[in-house]
Design an enzyme around this catalytic site. Structure first.
Site, mmCIF file in Angstrom:
data_model
loop_
_atom_site.group_PDB
_atom_site.id
_atom_site.type_symbol
_atom_site.label_atom_id
_atom_site.label_comp_id
_atom_site.label_asym_id
_atom_site.label_seq_id
_atom_site.Cartn_x
_atom_site.Cartn_y
_atom_site.Cartn_z
ATOM 1 N N GLY A 128 0.843 -1.195 0.000
ATOM 2 C CA GLY A 128 0.000 0.000 0.000
ATOM 3 C C GLY A 128 0.871 1.236 0.000
ATOM 4 C CG LEU A 129 -0.782 4.846 -1.679
ATOM 5 C CD1 LEU A 129 -1.903 5.881 -1.625
ATOM 6 C CD2 LEU A 129 0.201 5.175 -2.804
ATOM 7 C CB SER A 130 4.372 6.366 1.876
ATOM 8 O OG SER A 130 4.989 6.889 3.024
ATOM 9 N N GLY A 131 2.266 5.606 4.426
ATOM 10 C CA GLY A 131 1.270 6.145 5.344
ATOM 11 C C GLY A 131 -0.040 5.388 5.363
ATOM 12 N N GLY A 171 -0.576 2.484 6.665
ATOM 13 C CA GLY A 171 -0.732 1.761 7.921
ATOM 14 C C GLY A 171 -0.116 0.375 7.907
ATOM 15 C CE LYS A 172 3.490 0.011 3.072
ATOM 16 N NZ LYS A 172 3.000 1.398 3.075
ATOM 17 C CB SER A 173 4.953 -0.037 9.772
ATOM 18 O OG SER A 173 5.812 -0.025 8.658
ATOM 19 C CB SER A 182 5.823 -4.125 -2.875
ATOM 20 O OG SER A 182 4.729 -4.350 -2.054
#
Length: 190
Positions: free
Chosen positions: A29-32, A34-36, A103
């Site tokens: 997904g995009l930066s920001g 919420g992946k991490s 990615s």
């Protein structure tokens, strides 16, 4: 000449020893988006359920394994190739791997998927509108990208190709990070 070394202890042996089936949970997904945050919540749930897991996170990998790479398309592709190969090593060791990387390209995510058996790889699209991602941007990266201070920023002047048919889609405007992690856990492990 490189020759693949045969190992006496198999992936199955290592999985049995850990009493779990290793999986790759590939958050994109995009930066920001919420992946991490979701990866950390999922890792906690797995740990609480006596599962052996490990997070491969974009910023952590970029500060070590991929510190020699820039953000050109070519280097982004190489970064994802490296992550996929490291993920495969962890999977062979019987570990559940959670990756948290933008990615951005479908082709590279498909390349990563191709390294694994069908039931081992779960692509999870962390679907967040860019406006929401920009509001969450504690690092100020979107602002810098819009001001031209950061070049090749995904979603601004570099594309993000949304997954076509991910195993799981998380719409972060509808779920908390914990709820998202619980949803992933329920689909993949229950």
């Amino acid at each position: 000449m490189i020759q693949q070394q045969n190992l006496h202890i198999s992936k199955r042996d290592r999985s049995c020893q850990k009493s779990q089936t290793p999986k790759i949970i590939w958050l994109t997904g995009l930066s920001g988006a919420g992946k991490s945050t979701i990866a950390n919540e999922l890792d906690k749930i797995l740990f609480e359920n006596n599962k052996h897991s490990y997070i491969l996170d974009g910023d952590n990998i970029r500060s070590g394994l991929s510190q020699d790479l820039s953000f050109t398309d070519t280097d982004r592709i190489e970064n994802i190739r490296r992550i996929a190969e490291v993920s495969k090593l962890f999977l062979d060791a019987g570990v559940i791997v959670i990756t948290a990387f933008i990615s951005p390209f479908i082709e590279e995510r498909n390349l990563a998927r191709s390294l694994f058996e069908q039931d081992e790889f779960f692509e999870v699209f962390i679907n967040t509108p860019i406006e929401t991602a920009e509001k969450r941007d504690v690092k100020g990266l979107y602002k810098k990208a819009r001001e031209g201070k950061i070049k090749l920023f995904t979603g601004i002047d570099s594309p993000y190709e949304k997954p076509i048919s991910p195993e799981i889609e998380i719409i972060t405007t509808e779920l908390s990070a914990y709820e998202a992690a619980q949803k992933i856990y329920n689909i993949v492990f229950l």
